[in-house]
Design a protein around this motif. Structure first.
Motif, PDB file in Angstrom:
ATOM      1  N   UNK A 103      -7.882  -1.120   8.939  1.00 50.83           N
ATOM      2  CA  UNK A 103      -6.424  -1.020   9.063  1.00 50.83           C
ATOM      3  C   UNK A 103      -5.820  -2.398   8.780  1.00 50.83           C
ATOM      4  N   UNK A 104      -5.799  -2.722   7.506  1.00 53.47           N
ATOM      5  CA  UNK A 104      -5.522  -4.075   7.057  1.00 53.47           C
ATOM      6  C   UNK A 104      -4.061  -4.471   7.234  1.00 53.47           C
ATOM      7  N   UNK A 105      -3.186  -3.512   7.533  1.00 54.34           N
ATOM      8  CA  UNK A 105      -1.766  -3.850   7.667  1.00 54.34           C
ATOM      9  C   UNK A 105      -1.528  -4.876   8.765  1.00 54.34           C
ATOM     10  N   UNK A 106      -2.410  -4.905   9.780  1.00 57.81           N
ATOM     11  CA  UNK A 106      -2.265  -5.894  10.853  1.00 57.81           C
ATOM     12  C   UNK A 106      -2.425  -7.307  10.306  1.00 57.81           C
ATOM     13  N   UNK A 107      -3.298  -7.480   9.338  1.00 54.49           N
ATOM     14  CA  UNK A 107      -3.552  -8.797   8.762  1.00 54.49           C
ATOM     15  C   UNK A 107      -2.467  -9.177   7.758  1.00 54.49           C
ATOM     16  N   UNK A 108      -2.000  -8.204   6.994  1.00 53.11           N
ATOM     17  CA  UNK A 108      -1.039  -8.488   5.929  1.00 53.11           C
ATOM     18  C   UNK A 108       0.247  -9.104   6.438  1.00 53.11           C
ATOM     19  N   UNK A 109       0.579  -8.875   7.719  1.00 47.35           N
ATOM     20  CA  UNK A 109       1.806  -9.427   8.284  1.00 47.35           C
ATOM     21  C   UNK A 109       1.530 -10.486   9.346  1.00 47.35           C
ATOM     22  N   UNK A 168       3.700   6.366   6.378  1.00 43.86           N
ATOM     23  CA  UNK A 168       4.428   5.456   5.507  1.00 43.86           C
ATOM     24  C   UNK A 168       4.209   3.994   5.890  1.00 43.86           C
ATOM     25  N   UNK A 169       3.467   3.769   6.994  1.00 40.45           N
ATOM     26  CA  UNK A 169       3.314   2.407   7.503  1.00 40.45           C
ATOM     27  C   UNK A 169       2.667   1.483   6.490  1.00 40.45           C
ATOM     28  N   UNK A 170       1.590   1.953   5.852  1.00 39.62           N
ATOM     29  CA  UNK A 170       0.875   1.078   4.944  1.00 39.62           C
ATOM     30  C   UNK A 170       1.725   0.751   3.723  1.00 39.62           C
ATOM     31  N   UNK A 171       2.498   1.727   3.215  1.00 39.59           N
ATOM     32  CA  UNK A 171       3.358   1.460   2.068  1.00 39.59           C
ATOM     33  C   UNK A 171       4.425   0.420   2.411  1.00 39.59           C
ATOM     34  N   UNK A 172       5.008   0.537   3.594  1.00 40.92           N
ATOM     35  CA  UNK A 172       6.022  -0.429   4.012  1.00 40.92           C
ATOM     36  C   UNK A 172       5.414  -1.816   4.180  1.00 40.92           C
ATOM     37  N   UNK A 173       4.227  -1.857   4.763  1.00 34.72           N
ATOM     38  CA  UNK A 173       3.555  -3.142   4.970  1.00 34.72           C
ATOM     39  C   UNK A 173       3.211  -3.796   3.635  1.00 34.72           C
ATOM     40  N   UNK A 174       2.672  -3.008   2.697  1.00 28.67           N
ATOM     41  CA  UNK A 174       2.338  -3.534   1.377  1.00 28.67           C
ATOM     42  C   UNK A 174       3.584  -4.077   0.696  1.00 28.67           C
ATOM     43  N   UNK A 175       4.690  -3.333   0.784  1.00 30.02           N
ATOM     44  CA  UNK A 175       5.935  -3.779   0.150  1.00 30.02           C
ATOM     45  C   UNK A 175       6.383  -5.122   0.707  1.00 30.02           C
ATOM     46  N   UNK A 176       6.308  -5.290   2.019  1.00 31.76           N
ATOM     47  CA  UNK A 176       6.717  -6.556   2.634  1.00 31.76           C
ATOM     48  C   UNK A 176       5.768  -7.679   2.236  1.00 31.76           C
ATOM     49  N   UNK A 177       4.461  -7.378   2.235  1.00 28.37           N
ATOM     50  CA  UNK A 177       3.473  -8.405   1.888  1.00 28.37           C
ATOM     51  C   UNK A 177       3.602  -8.819   0.429  1.00 28.37           C
ATOM     52  N   UNK A 178       3.813  -7.855  -0.457  1.00 29.38           N
ATOM     53  CA  UNK A 178       3.973  -8.159  -1.876  1.00 29.38           C
ATOM     54  C   UNK A 178       5.221  -9.001  -2.096  1.00 29.38           C
ATOM     55  N   UNK A 179       6.321  -8.637  -1.441  1.00 32.75           N
ATOM     56  CA  UNK A 179       7.565  -9.390  -1.579  1.00 32.75           C
ATOM     57  C   UNK A 179       7.382 -10.839  -1.159  1.00 32.75           C
ATOM     58  N   UNK A 180       6.692 -11.048  -0.043  1.00 32.04           N
ATOM     59  CA  UNK A 180       6.464 -12.408   0.432  1.00 32.04           C
ATOM     60  C   UNK A 180       5.549 -13.187  -0.516  1.00 32.04           C
ATOM     61  N   UNK A 181       4.536 -12.512  -1.037  1.00 29.07           N
ATOM     62  CA  UNK A 181       3.622 -13.169  -1.967  1.00 29.07           C
ATOM     63  C   UNK A 181       4.342 -13.589  -3.243  1.00 29.07           C
ATOM     64  N   UNK A 182       5.203 -12.711  -3.761  1.00 28.86           N
ATOM     65  CA  UNK A 182       5.958 -13.045  -4.968  1.00 28.86           C
ATOM     66  C   UNK A 182       6.907 -14.210  -4.730  1.00 28.86           C
ATOM     67  N   UNK A 183       7.524 -14.244  -3.548  1.00 33.59           N
ATOM     68  CA  UNK A 183       8.413 -15.358  -3.204  1.00 33.59           C
ATOM     69  C   UNK A 183       7.641 -16.675  -3.153  1.00 33.59           C
ATOM     70  N   UNK A 184       6.431 -16.627  -2.596  1.00 34.23           N
ATOM     71  CA  UNK A 184       5.621 -17.842  -2.507  1.00 34.23           C
ATOM     72  C   UNK A 184       5.198 -18.314  -3.891  1.00 34.23           C
TER      73      UNK A 184
END
Length: 258
Positions: free
Chosen positions: A96-102, A236-252
């Motif tokens: 359940x990798x969403x815990x790590x992604x955020x 939908x939790x994993x999709x939301x988490x991925x979206x937030x993680x991707x957004x942050x990665x792109x910003x970085x």
């Protein structure tokens, strides 16, 4: 698991198998643990590494037991802060990798050690965490077949291989690929003979009772049932988490390029 020993005030698990004394200076492996990990993702590689004489550090935010996605608790051997500075292998299991992604602390840990580790690795959805930490930019990587699209959202070139090695990035597919991944990495670092000895020690001679380990082999009906299970479990939790993680990665990335 291999027996515990004390090295420089840090608890580790080190192999006591046929190659425990193979290296005068054992390599250090840091395996990140988190709530909801899949235990088999790291147990296979752990056994391969430990039986090859490597020092394995099970890393978490504290030394409290860490529960897996099936409820099995694992005892970490070192904290994020006290992990050895110079890891030879940095590893992330899936689950359940969403815990790590955020989790900023865990991502910072991966990014920090990823700058110096000789090999940056994962099994299953652990590659999503590597991607979120910016460690797969410009690399090919594997993941569980059900999360290949999510990994691609980070801009990673996704591999369908069971074990993907791209320079010093080594990533395994889903769960049981961890054993193949571990042996592949041992062979790459210590040679085929060392990997063969580890494989023999664990009597790894897979003969699955069904040809259902891939979507192609399992067939559409079984794949559809798995999709229902995944939707009910993660929703939908994993999709939301991925979206937030991707957004942050792109910003970085944009910040690093400016």
């Amino acid at each position: 698991m291999a027996g515990d020993t004390t090295t420089q005030q840090t608890r580790t698990t080190q192999g006591n198998g046929p190659q425990a004394d193979a290296a005068a200076h054992p390599m250090d492996v840091g395996m990140l643990l988190y709530e909801g990990h899949t235990t088999l993702d790291f147990v296979g590689p752990h056994l391969a590494f430990a039986s090859a004489g490597m020092r394995v550090h099970l890393v978490s935010h504290s030394l409290d037991p860490v529960a897996s996605d099936s409820g099995l608790a694992v005892l970490p051997t070192v904290t994020l802060q006290d992990c050895p500075a110079d890891l030879d292998i940095l590893f992330v299991p899936g689950g359940r990798i969403d815990e790590v992604l955020l989790d900023r602390a865990k991502l910072d840990f991966l990014a920090h050690h990823g700058r110096t580790a000789s090999y940056i690795t994962s099994v299953c959805t652990g590659s999503l965490a590597l991607a979120a930490a910016g460690l797969l930019d410009g690399y090919r990587a594997a993941t569980h077949w059900a999360t290949r699209d999510q990994l691609a959202r980070f801009g990673v070139e996704v591999s369908n291989e069971r074990v993907c090695v791209d320079r010093n990035r080594a990533t395994g597919g889903g769960v049981t690929a961890g054993i193949d991944f571990g042996l592949t990495l041992v062979a790459r670092i210590l040679g085929e003979d060392a990997a063969k000895l580890s494989q023999l020690a664990m009597e790894y001679d897979p003969q699955p009772p069904f040809d259902a380990g891939t979507p192609e082999g399992a067939g559409p009906d079984v794949v559809a049932r798995f999709a229902e299970f995944a939707a009910a479990t993660f929703g939908e939790r994993i999709d939301e988490t991925i979206a937030r993680a991707v957004s942050r990665t792109l910003e970085q990335r944009a910040g690093a390029q400016s």
